[in-house]
Write a protein that holds these residues in place. Structure first.
Motif, mmCIF file in Angstrom:
data_model
loop_
_atom_site.group_PDB
_atom_site.id
_atom_site.type_symbol
_atom_site.label_atom_id
_atom_site.label_comp_id
_atom_site.label_asym_id
_atom_site.label_seq_id
_atom_site.Cartn_x
_atom_site.Cartn_y
_atom_site.Cartn_z
ATOM 1 N N ARG A 1 0.398 -1.086 0.034
ATOM 2 C CA ARG A 1 0.129 0.456 0.188
ATOM 3 C C ARG A 1 1.169 0.968 0.155
ATOM 4 O O ARG A 1 2.099 0.968 0.423
ATOM 5 C CB ARG A 1 -1.240 0.144 1.087
ATOM 6 C CG ARG A 1 -2.208 -1.195 1.171
ATOM 7 C CD ARG A 1 -2.995 -0.896 2.510
ATOM 8 N NE ARG A 1 -2.194 -1.245 3.952
ATOM 9 C CZ ARG A 1 -3.059 -0.785 4.728
ATOM 10 N NH1 ARG A 1 -3.190 -0.498 5.311
ATOM 11 N NH2 ARG A 1 -1.605 -1.471 6.091
ATOM 12 N N ASP A 2 0.303 2.454 -0.747
ATOM 13 C CA ASP A 2 1.610 3.598 -0.698
ATOM 14 C C ASP A 2 0.273 4.615 -0.856
ATOM 15 O O ASP A 2 -0.995 4.591 -1.101
ATOM 16 C CB ASP A 2 2.086 2.982 -1.809
ATOM 17 C CG ASP A 2 3.502 4.003 -1.561
ATOM 18 O OD1 ASP A 2 3.535 5.146 -0.933
ATOM 19 O OD2 ASP A 2 4.381 3.660 -2.491
ATOM 20 N N TYR A 3 1.175 6.226 -0.727
ATOM 21 C CA TYR A 3 0.120 7.152 -1.334
ATOM 22 C C TYR A 3 -0.889 7.118 -2.615
ATOM 23 O O TYR A 3 -1.659 7.433 -2.679
ATOM 24 C CB TYR A 3 1.654 8.224 -0.733
ATOM 25 C CG TYR A 3 1.995 8.356 -1.938
ATOM 26 C CD1 TYR A 3 0.663 9.613 -3.211
ATOM 27 C CD2 TYR A 3 2.660 7.817 -2.069
ATOM 28 C CE1 TYR A 3 1.608 9.648 -4.439
ATOM 29 C CE2 TYR A 3 3.516 8.105 -3.209
ATOM 30 C CZ TYR A 3 3.570 8.794 -3.998
ATOM 31 O OH TYR A 3 3.837 9.403 -5.588
ATOM 32 N N ILE A 4 -0.102 6.433 -3.065
ATOM 33 C CA ILE A 4 -0.434 6.326 -5.127
ATOM 34 C C ILE A 4 -2.166 5.752 -4.583
ATOM 35 O O ILE A 4 -3.340 6.453 -5.746
ATOM 36 C CB ILE A 4 0.110 5.779 -6.015
ATOM 37 C CG1 ILE A 4 -0.542 5.848 -7.561
ATOM 38 C CG2 ILE A 4 0.320 4.226 -5.707
ATOM 39 C CD1 ILE A 4 -0.258 7.619 -7.353
ATOM 40 N N HIS A 5 -2.746 4.903 -3.866
ATOM 41 C CA HIS A 5 -3.719 4.498 -3.557
ATOM 42 C C HIS A 5 -4.479 5.349 -2.909
ATOM 43 O O HIS A 5 -6.064 5.884 -3.627
ATOM 44 C CB HIS A 5 -3.709 3.169 -2.813
ATOM 45 C CG HIS A 5 -2.866 1.951 -3.141
ATOM 46 N ND1 HIS A 5 -1.401 1.796 -2.615
ATOM 47 C CD2 HIS A 5 -3.242 0.797 -3.909
ATOM 48 C CE1 HIS A 5 -1.576 0.557 -3.297
ATOM 49 N NE2 HIS A 5 -2.090 -0.054 -4.123
ATOM 50 N N LEU A 6 -4.406 6.237 -1.885
ATOM 51 C CA LEU A 6 -5.130 7.484 -1.518
ATOM 52 C C LEU A 6 -5.201 8.132 -2.276
ATOM 53 O O LEU A 6 -6.430 9.625 -2.034
ATOM 54 C CB LEU A 6 -4.250 7.906 -0.442
ATOM 55 C CG LEU A 6 -3.867 6.847 0.616
ATOM 56 C CD1 LEU A 6 -3.463 7.469 1.705
ATOM 57 C CD2 LEU A 6 -5.170 6.347 1.058
#
Length: 281
Positions: A195-200
């Protein structure tokens, strides 16, 4: 406008799948609030009542401060032991922190009393379940989303609670470079981040929120008192229980060094701030 890629990629599902362990099951800490609270109890028991910010996140904190004014009433989600809290306090009018851990709240209360920090308010509650109507000038959270399974409502709540600005902070990659080398040169299975900021960022997009993204270069140097400690700490992401140790050691040694009786491993990575003006209010 909704572009075609979001009809094919479910970023909420990817986020939720990323919360699972490699066995396909949710780790107990992700679903057991008491176990999570016990984890933080162990953390704060080792913390002094005059906590200092981790040096490696100072550049991220410096960038965060540029978005906050001295007249702001700020809400911090999931402060943990207060890595940003008490350094931010002199720069705001009022700071309110909300955390699901009773031990975190108790610890922050002790630090608050010690510092006579009257402009700090503390709320013991889970952000996703908090029934709140109060608005805050700025709402922010840094590395606090890891247990938020229903992530889209959690982000929507940030948007609805912020009056002027909402800010998401995360530390991100790349992961330590010896792992990247091992992925290329061996058949070892590495637990890479899921998971990473790109999902958010994409979930915000699906909410109609066009967040700005700022990337900040960070560095942290890890210190070890023995060679075995160096190797053990830098093989925890290898999933195999047995493997040829020599290429692993060679990869780690490439990025570490020995000096004055200790081993050091400097790691360059990044911090990210996603921020936006509240929409549809």
């Amino acid at each position: 406008m909704k572009i075609d890629v979001n009809d094919k990629v479910d970023f909420v599902h990817l986020w939720q799948e990323g919360m699972k362990g490699w066995n396909g099951k949710m780790p107990e800490r992700m679903v057991n609030d008491e176990l999570e609270d016990s984890f933080w109890k162990e953390i704060v028991m080792r913390k002094p009542l005059d906590p200092k910010m981790d040096e490696h996140v100072i550049p991220l904190f410096t960038k965060l401060k540029t978005h906050i004014t001295s007249s702001d009433h700020v809400l911090e989600i999931g402060p943990g032991w207060g890595n940003y809290t008490f350094s931010l306090l002199p720069n705001v009018n009022t700071l309110t922190c909300i955390d699901s851990s009773s031990h975190i709240i108790d610890y922050l209360q002790q630090v608050k009393n010690r510092k006579n920090a009257n402009s700090l308010d503390l709320i013991h509650h889970k952000w996703e379940e908090w029934d709140n109507t109060t608005k805050y000038d700025v709402v922010f959270g840094i590395n606090c989303f890891y247990r938020m399974y229903h992530i889209k409502p959690a982000l929507k709540k940030m948007n609805e609670t912020a009056r002027r600005l909402a800010i998401i902070g995360m530390t991100t990659g790349p992961m330590r470079p010896h792992y990247l080398d091992l992925l290329k040169t061996t058949n070892l299975t590495i637990n890479i981040p899921r998971r990473d900021y790109i999902h958010l960022l994409n979930i915000l997009y699906e909410l109609g929120i066009y967040a700005q993204c700022e990337t900040i270069e960070l560095q942290r140097t890890f210190t070890y008192h023995s060679y075995e400690e160096l190797i053990k700490a830098n093989t925890i992401k290898i999933r195999e229980e047995s493997y040829d140790r020599k290429p692993v050691e060679n990869a780690i040694e490439k990025y570490s060094y020995y000096q004055d009786g200790k081993y050091y491993y400097p790691h360059q990575f990044h911090g990210v701030l996603l921020h936006w003006q509240p929409k549809n209010q």
